[in-house]
Design a protein around this motif. Structure first.
Motif, short mmCIF file in Angstrom:
data_model
loop_
_atom_site.label_atom_id
_atom_site.label_comp_id
_atom_site.label_asym_id
_atom_site.label_seq_id
_atom_site.Cartn_x
_atom_site.Cartn_y
_atom_site.Cartn_z
N THR A 65 0.85 -1.18 0.00
CA THR A 65 0.00 0.00 0.00
C THR A 65 0.90 1.24 0.00
O THR A 65 1.83 1.32 0.81
N VAL A 88 0.69 4.79 -9.68
CA VAL A 88 0.00 4.51 -8.42
C VAL A 88 0.23 5.69 -7.48
O VAL A 88 1.37 6.08 -7.22
N GLY A 92 -3.10 3.75 -3.08
CA GLY A 92 -3.18 2.66 -4.05
C GLY A 92 -2.50 1.39 -3.55
O GLY A 92 -1.60 1.42 -2.72
N THR A 93 -2.95 0.26 -4.09
CA THR A 93 -2.37 -1.04 -3.77
C THR A 93 -1.54 -1.52 -4.95
O THR A 93 -1.97 -1.44 -6.10
N ARG A 141 -10.39 -3.64 -4.93
CA ARG A 141 -9.05 -3.27 -5.39
C ARG A 141 -8.74 -3.85 -6.76
O ARG A 141 -8.14 -3.19 -7.60
N GLN A 144 -10.65 -1.76 -9.22
CA GLN A 144 -10.09 -0.43 -9.36
C GLN A 144 -8.79 -0.45 -10.16
O GLN A 144 -8.54 0.44 -10.98
N ALA A 145 -7.97 -1.48 -9.94
CA ALA A 145 -6.72 -1.59 -10.69
C ALA A 145 -6.98 -1.75 -12.18
O ALA A 145 -6.30 -1.15 -13.03
N ASP A 148 -8.27 1.61 -13.48
CA ASP A 148 -7.18 2.58 -13.57
C ASP A 148 -6.32 2.32 -14.80
O ASP A 148 -5.90 3.27 -15.48
#
Length: 238
Positions: A65, A88, A92-93, A141, A144-145, A148
């Motif tokens: 993270t 990132v 963000g992860t 996550r 979202q990745a 993104d």
């Protein structure tokens, strides 16, 4: 895994619960009972600008993270050229593929001095089994990745060079004060598929026009509305 001299300490879980970016990060839905399940250390890391967090193919036994700074994820093609998959930002992860693969898929490099939490895969797997809160977060996550990456490829690989640079400025904007810290011109060129010279020329133009007002060498106040017009995103401000 190829860390470039990170500095690390072992924070207790109280620090995790009080973390300033927790509301943005992987553990934001965890309860006190969930935190009691964590026994392996979560490392507090600091890596310098230009340091490599990991390379593609490195053993993936942790995910990360980002608390502060900026990390670039890059994929190298067979011909030696590179493609930035995404940037990132704090909250963000990074390295989610560690949960389903033995190796990392991309190169992760710090574009700014960065602070991260290194979370062993075993910690996440245990919480995923025993905490419905984290399972929901992991699904969020992953989604979202993917979003993104799709957004990055759409906005940073299409349109004119001026539009791409404007979109990058807006992407990096800290909306708390409409400022951003820009990467170097060479990095900007590589990210957007333009030459370093073109990136420099457009940044200079934006400065002359008042779209970017320098605070220091790489930090700027943004005229967000003007940049949205240049980027072709002015309709989104409505």
């Amino acid at each position: 895994m190829n860390y470039s001299a990170p500095q690390s300490t072992m924070p207790d879980m109280l620090r995790c619960r009080r973390c300033g970016v927790r509301q943005l990060a992987l553990f934001n839905d965890l309860t006190d009972d969930d935190f009691k399940l964590v026994h392996l250390p979560i490392e507090d890391m600091a890596i310098a600008k230009r340091a490599i967090l990991y390379n593609a193919g490195d053993t993936a036994n942790a995910l990360f993270t980002l608390r502060s700074g900026l990390i670039k994820l890059t994929h190298y093609l067979a011909d030696g050229s590179q493609r930035v998959v995404r940037l990132v930002r704090p909250g963000g992860t990074i390295g989610l593929e560690a949960l389903v693969s033995d190796s990392f898929a991309h190169h992760a490099e710090a574009l700014q001095n960065s602070a991260l939490c290194r979370i062993p895969v075993a910690v996440v797997e245990k919480l995923d089994r025993e905490s419905p809160h984290l399972h929901k977060q992991l699904l969020t996550r992953w989604h979202q990745a993917v979003m993104d990456s799709d957004n990055w490829l759409t906005q940073m690989s299409t349109g004119s060079a001026r539009e791409r640079v404007a979109r990058l400025c807006l992407y990096l904007c800290d909306h708390a004060d409409d400022s951003c810290v820009l990467p170097g011109r060479e990095d900007i060129g590589a990210m957007l598929g333009i030459t370093t010279e073109t990136a420099s020329r457009i940044i200079a133009e934006f400065r002359r026009n008042g779209h970017l007002n320098p605070r220091c060498r790489s930090e700027f106040d943004l005229d967000v509305k003007a940049l949205q017009v240049v980027a072709g995103l002015d309709h989104e401000a409505a």
